[in-house]
Design an enzyme around this catalytic site. Structure first.
Site, PDB file in Angstrom:
ATOM      1  CG  ASP A  14      16.816  -9.415  18.139  1.00  0.00           C
ATOM      2  OD1 ASP A  14      16.323  -9.470  17.001  1.00  0.00           O
ATOM      3  OD2 ASP A  14      17.289 -10.405  18.717  1.00  0.00           O
ATOM      4  CG  HIS A  16      13.732 -12.323  16.896  1.00  0.00           C
ATOM      5  ND1 HIS A  16      14.359 -11.780  17.981  1.00  0.00           N
ATOM      6  CD2 HIS A  16      12.969 -13.333  17.371  1.00  0.00           C
ATOM      7  CE1 HIS A  16      14.002 -12.423  19.068  1.00  0.00           C
ATOM      8  NE2 HIS A  16      13.149 -13.378  18.734  1.00  0.00           N
TER       9      HIS A  16
END
Length: 137
Positions: A14, A16
């Site tokens: 991930d 983000h």
């Protein structure tokens, strides 16, 4: 009193970064020493950082829905590395699709996580919980 140290980062594949920066800012402003390992972080990097900094807690976030896979086994790896009892918090969009939140929370707690946060939980909730769990204030 000495500042408590937390390791913060985004687990797995991930990337983000925005949410991670928001959490870093919020926990730093709340008086914690934040060791931010950034995004795309495997479990071993969290563990290494926690050992090196003598961290009091590890906070993981995930937004891409694969958190359940990425987070599995972390408690056991922490224990094996000598981090028995370290606080483990996880939050964000940690599962695929819309699932009944109490079921999601139970699965993560069964994996050894102390606190599990649903998408959209304000940082202040995690800060208050961490202060409570670390007996601050």
């Amino acid at each position: 009193m000495e500042k408590k140290t937390i390791v913060l980062g985004v687990i797995g594949s991930d990337c983000h970064a925005v949410g991670n920066k928001i959490l870093d800012h919020a926990f730093t402003n709340a008086g914690f020493n934040v060791v931010n390992i950034g995004v795309l972080s495997p479990q071993e990097v969290f563990i290494k950082a926690a050992i090196e900094t003598k961290a009091d807690a590890i906070l993981l976030s995930s937004l891409y829905g694969q958190g359940e896979i990425d987070c599995k086994g972390l408690r056991q790896k922490c224990d094996e590395a000598g981090l028995e009892g370290i606080l483990l918090y996880v939050g964000g969009n940690i599962v695929v699709g819309k699932q009944h939140w109490p079921d999601v929370e139970k699965r993560f707690k069964d994996m050894g996580y102390d606190r599990v946060y649903a998408p959209g939980t304000p940082p202040e909730v995690g800060i208050a919980d961490l202060k409570k769990d670390l007996n601050i204030e």
